[in-house]
Design an enzyme around this catalytic site. Sequence first.
Site, PDB file in Angstrom:
ATOM      1  N   GLN A 110      34.851  76.127  45.582  1.00 43.12           N
ATOM      2  CA  GLN A 110      36.149  76.628  45.108  1.00 43.12           C
ATOM      3  C   GLN A 110      36.529  75.910  43.823  1.00 43.12           C
ATOM      4  O   GLN A 110      37.530  76.235  43.198  1.00 43.12           O
ATOM      5  CB  GLN A 110      37.225  76.386  46.170  1.00 43.12           C
ATOM      6  N   ASP A 121      35.383  72.950  38.246  1.00 44.29           N
ATOM      7  CA  ASP A 121      34.655  71.974  37.430  1.00 44.29           C
ATOM      8  C   ASP A 121      33.155  72.266  37.496  1.00 44.29           C
ATOM      9  O   ASP A 121      32.711  73.157  38.221  1.00 44.29           O
ATOM     10  CB  ASP A 121      34.984  70.535  37.883  1.00 44.29           C
ATOM     11  N   HIS A 167      36.073  80.524  42.486  1.00 45.93           N
ATOM     12  CA  HIS A 167      37.350  80.592  41.772  1.00 45.93           C
ATOM     13  C   HIS A 167      37.195  80.463  40.258  1.00 45.93           C
ATOM     14  O   HIS A 167      38.162  80.182  39.567  1.00 45.93           O
ATOM     15  CB  HIS A 167      38.309  79.529  42.312  1.00 45.93           C
TER      16      HIS A 167
HETATM   17  P1  OAD Z   1      43.215  71.128  48.628  1.00 42.18           P
HETATM   18  O1  OAD Z   1      43.916  70.214  47.678  1.00 42.18           O
HETATM   19  O2  OAD Z   1      44.007  72.127  49.367  1.00 42.18           O
HETATM   20  O3  OAD Z   1      42.442  70.264  49.735  1.00 42.18           O
HETATM   21  C1  OAD Z   1      41.695  69.130  49.361  1.00 42.18           C
HETATM   22  C2  OAD Z   1      41.021  68.572  50.576  1.00 42.18           C
HETATM   23  O4  OAD Z   1      40.209  67.488  50.156  1.00 42.18           O
HETATM   24  C3  OAD Z   1      41.971  68.032  51.649  1.00 42.18           C
HETATM   25  O5  OAD Z   1      41.587  68.486  52.925  1.00 42.18           O
HETATM   26  C4  OAD Z   1      41.809  66.512  51.521  1.00 42.18           C
HETATM   27  O6  OAD Z   1      41.996  65.842  52.757  1.00 42.18           O
HETATM   28  C5  OAD Z   1      40.385  66.407  51.066  1.00 42.18           C
HETATM   29  N1  OAD Z   1      40.021  65.164  50.363  1.00 42.18           N
HETATM   30  C6  OAD Z   1      40.817  64.314  49.680  1.00 42.18           C
HETATM   31  N2  OAD Z   1      40.092  63.312  49.158  1.00 42.18           N
HETATM   32  C7  OAD Z   1      38.804  63.531  49.530  1.00 42.18           C
HETATM   33  C8  OAD Z   1      37.571  62.860  49.309  1.00 42.18           C
HETATM   34  N3  OAD Z   1      37.511  61.746  48.590  1.00 42.18           N
HETATM   35  N4  OAD Z   1      36.445  63.381  49.855  1.00 42.18           N
HETATM   36  C9  OAD Z   1      36.494  64.516  50.594  1.00 42.18           C
HETATM   37  N5  OAD Z   1      37.620  65.195  50.824  1.00 42.18           N
HETATM   38  C10 OAD Z   1      38.758  64.716  50.307  1.00 42.18           C
HETATM   39  O7  OAD Z   1      42.007  71.805  47.791  1.00 42.18           O
HETATM   40  P2  OAD Z   1      41.152  73.103  48.121  1.00 42.18           P
HETATM   41  O8  OAD Z   1      41.040  73.332  49.579  1.00 42.18           O
HETATM   42  O9  OAD Z   1      39.905  73.016  47.323  1.00 42.18           O
HETATM   43  O10 OAD Z   1      42.587  77.560  43.728  1.00 42.18           O
HETATM   44  O11 OAD Z   1      42.078  74.218  47.500  1.00 42.18           O
HETATM   45  C11 OAD Z   1      41.648  75.551  47.483  1.00 42.18           C
HETATM   46  C12 OAD Z   1      42.173  76.277  46.264  1.00 42.18           C
HETATM   47  O12 OAD Z   1      43.584  76.111  46.169  1.00 42.18           O
HETATM   48  C13 OAD Z   1      41.644  75.746  44.968  1.00 42.18           C
HETATM   49  O13 OAD Z   1      40.399  76.281  44.623  1.00 42.18           O
HETATM   50  C14 OAD Z   1      42.707  76.154  43.995  1.00 42.18           C
HETATM   51  C15 OAD Z   1      43.926  75.811  44.793  1.00 42.18           C
HETATM   52  O14 OAD Z   1      45.087  76.477  44.500  1.00 42.18           O
HETATM   53  C16 OAD Z   1      43.000  78.064  42.574  1.00 42.18           C
HETATM   54  O15 OAD Z   1      43.538  77.409  41.721  1.00 42.18           O
HETATM   55  C17 OAD Z   1      42.760  79.529  42.432  1.00 42.18           C
END
Ligand code: OAD
Length: 229
Positions: free
Chosen positions: A87, A90, A105
């Site tokens: 998603q 980068d 995305h």
């Molecule tokens: P989120 O910010 O919703 O979730 C990030 C996840 O990474 C959380 O579950 C954290 O607990 C976890 N996390 C934090 N630090 C970490 C680490 N060091 N190692 C592993 N995990 C860690 O991000 P996404 O689920 O990617 O879309 O969000 C999905 C979409 O929402 C994105 O692609 C973006 C956003 O709005 C668009 O902009 C279209």
Amino acid sequence: MKKKLVVLTGAGMSAESGIKTFRDTGGLWEEYDVMEVASIDGWRRNPTLMTEFYNQRRAQLEHAQPNRGHVALAELEEMFDVRIVTQNVDNLHERAGSTHVLHLHGELTKVRSVLDESKVQDIGYRKMEPGEKGPDGAPLRPHIVWFGEAVPLIGEAAHLVREADIFAVIGTSLNVYPAAGLVGDLRPGRPAFLIDPNEVAMTLPGFTIIREGAAKGVDTMREHLLKLI
Ligand code: OAD
């Protein structure tokens, strides 16, 4: 033949590379209104603001480096047919050496014509000027899937997950659909892993849960994977 390992990644994958996640404390959606900077309506209202937002993300990416988690996933290609569905916008998976990366995305280092979504061009890390036009004379826009838009590659991603021998979910809160729904495409009984230091938005029965950051967690998962070759 190598087993197919399909990996769904989200913002947490790149957190230890210094790129902010969206929904964690201190995440981007605390600083910005998601509908102002990441929705198609936001673009129609204020393209200059959104152009600046993605210019900043692109400039930050230029100085970010893949972390140990990205590198460890690339190294797993020696043992598995690794397919990454990310998603993330980068390019840290590619820079770490992964060769099959599907960007659900979109991609920060690309822009496209507002009139024809197939006219995609590389912009690298440079700024897009507000109102900048492409070779077809139409204004350019970031090559990003925004809220309110379809996710063109979701079918291809779902196909990959259905074909997976092994599945892993890394660093996504599983709040955003259709990406989060990919978990439901996994065939029953296939080994599956979740790497995330925190709780995610759905329960994942049968998954091996690794409560670590991605940089350490992928190496932990590797130990399990060695038994599944
Ligand atoms: P989120 O910010 O919703 O979730 C990030 C996840 O990474 C959380 O579950 C954290 O607990 C976890 N996390 C934090 N630090 C970490 C680490 N060091 N190692 C592993 N995990 C860690 O991000 P996404 O689920 O990617 O879309 O969000 C999905 C979409 O929402 C994105 O692609 C973006 C956003 O709005 C668009 O902009 C279209």
